[in-house]
Design an enzyme around this catalytic site. Sequence first.
Site, short mmCIF file in Angstrom:
data_model
loop_
_atom_site.label_atom_id
_atom_site.label_comp_id
_atom_site.label_asym_id
_atom_site.label_seq_id
_atom_site.Cartn_x
_atom_site.Cartn_y
_atom_site.Cartn_z
N SER A 1 0.98 -1.22 -0.07
CA SER A 1 -0.05 0.13 -0.05
C SER A 1 0.78 1.34 0.06
O SER A 1 2.05 1.41 0.39
CB SER A 1 -0.82 0.03 1.28
OG SER A 1 -1.42 1.21 1.41
N TYR B 1 2.28 -3.66 9.64
CA TYR B 1 2.78 -4.94 9.01
C TYR B 1 3.31 -4.80 7.64
O TYR B 1 3.98 -5.56 7.12
CB TYR B 1 1.50 -5.90 9.18
CG TYR B 1 1.28 -6.37 10.61
CD1 TYR B 1 2.43 -6.73 11.65
CD2 TYR B 1 -0.01 -6.58 11.10
CE1 TYR B 1 2.02 -6.98 12.83
CE2 TYR B 1 -0.29 -6.72 12.43
CZ TYR B 1 0.81 -7.11 13.32
OH TYR B 1 0.79 -7.56 14.77
P1 NAD Z 1 -10.45 -7.21 -2.55
O1 NAD Z 1 -11.00 -7.22 -1.16
O2 NAD Z 1 -10.87 -6.65 -3.64
O3 NAD Z 1 -9.47 -8.51 -2.79
C1 NAD Z 1 -9.00 -9.24 -1.98
C2 NAD Z 1 -8.64 -10.60 -2.56
O4 NAD Z 1 -8.09 -11.32 -1.38
C3 NAD Z 1 -9.76 -11.51 -2.91
O5 NAD Z 1 -9.71 -12.41 -3.68
C4 NAD Z 1 -10.14 -12.22 -1.60
O6 NAD Z 1 -10.92 -13.32 -1.55
C5 NAD Z 1 -8.75 -12.48 -1.20
N1 NAD Z 1 -8.51 -12.87 0.40
C6 NAD Z 1 -8.67 -12.12 1.51
N2 NAD Z 1 -8.46 -12.62 2.55
C7 NAD Z 1 -7.99 -13.66 2.21
C8 NAD Z 1 -7.61 -14.86 3.03
N3 NAD Z 1 -7.21 -14.84 4.37
N4 NAD Z 1 -6.85 -15.80 2.27
C9 NAD Z 1 -6.67 -15.99 0.93
N5 NAD Z 1 -7.42 -15.07 0.34
C10 NAD Z 1 -7.83 -13.88 0.84
O7 NAD Z 1 -9.03 -6.18 -2.01
P2 NAD Z 1 -8.18 -5.46 -2.97
O8 NAD Z 1 -8.65 -3.93 -3.30
O9 NAD Z 1 -7.99 -6.07 -4.34
O10 NAD Z 1 -6.85 -5.38 -2.28
C11 NAD Z 1 -5.92 -6.33 -2.24
C12 NAD Z 1 -4.89 -5.98 -1.22
O11 NAD Z 1 -4.28 -4.45 -1.44
C13 NAD Z 1 -5.43 -5.67 0.16
O12 NAD Z 1 -4.43 -6.26 1.04
C14 NAD Z 1 -5.64 -4.19 0.38
O13 NAD Z 1 -5.65 -3.84 1.75
C15 NAD Z 1 -4.60 -3.73 -0.33
N6 NAD Z 1 -4.71 -2.20 -0.86
C16 NAD Z 1 -5.89 -1.93 -1.55
C17 NAD Z 1 -6.19 -0.69 -1.71
C18 NAD Z 1 -7.44 -0.22 -2.70
O14 NAD Z 1 -7.50 1.15 -2.71
N7 NAD Z 1 -8.32 -1.15 -3.15
C19 NAD Z 1 -5.24 0.27 -1.66
C20 NAD Z 1 -4.09 -0.13 -0.87
C21 NAD Z 1 -3.86 -1.36 -0.80
#
Ligand code: NAD
Length: 263
Positions: A145, A161
Amino acid sequence: MDLGLRGKVAVVCGASAGIGRAVAETLAAEGADLFLVARRAEALSGLAAELAGRYGVTARFGAADLSKGEECSRILEEQGGAFGRADVLFANAGGPPAGGFEASVSEEKLRQGWDLTFLAAVRMIRGLLPGMRERKWGRIVALTSVSVHEPIANLALSNAYRAGLTGLLKTLATEVAGDGITVNSVCPGYTRTSRLEELARASAGTQSPETVMAAWAQSTPAGRLGLPEEVAAAVAFLCSERAAYITGVALPVDGGRLHGLLA
Ligand code: NAD
């Protein structure tokens, strides 16, 4: 540009939705074979069939909660059984819950955040690294992030983390560079996914989540939220043959949100 990914085997974690799903599709479009991981087998099965049909690649999947050590071990075995090797790892999963210091520091929440946001990536790397070292080729990209460059208010666990993981990845990058393995991370800003909607709901108060997201878009120099495909394009490049001399970086994909000189 040919990214040189045809026939490489990529393990894509968190592949059922959001940025992970977009990474799976972008790598498949480049000809990489896929092993998709997330918690729901149903969603993964549909996605594997869709991508295999659309791009002519081999796509397998395994359902696992990556915050659990025994499920990481099982999925690594399944992946080995399916392909016999992995060339690329995209380490990713859902983010920890929002909250400031006091809301985040119970033993239980600290442990949950650690398991999901730090240990899951480390366990997957630990499992796949020996094969990459043997074959003298590997690409590891973790999704973190912009918070690793500039901590975000009310995301204490993510701030803690992801920064720790970034330090570990940097250490690893220098240790395995001589083995043809690169280790990088990609740091999204506001990217339109269900995770972002969840964060908007958590900070909405009396406003609607849409109003919160509109404000986030306005506060970004690009004037809009990012798209999962835009993050995935950066990930795919770092996974590619062409990026062989890029290692140890934490690359923001944030529409200009970070203001620091070197981020
Ligand atoms: P999302 O919720 O759309 O997708 C998350 C994916 O991870 C899904 O496929 C979900 O099923 C899987 N997942 C969640 N928990 C899990 C687990 N315990 N075991 C296995 N798979 C698991 O999220 P996203 O927006 O694609 O974000 C992905 C990562 O990037 C996250 O860690 C999020 O915090 C980080 N992030 C997102 C953004 C944003 O703006 N979307 C910005 C910064 C960081």
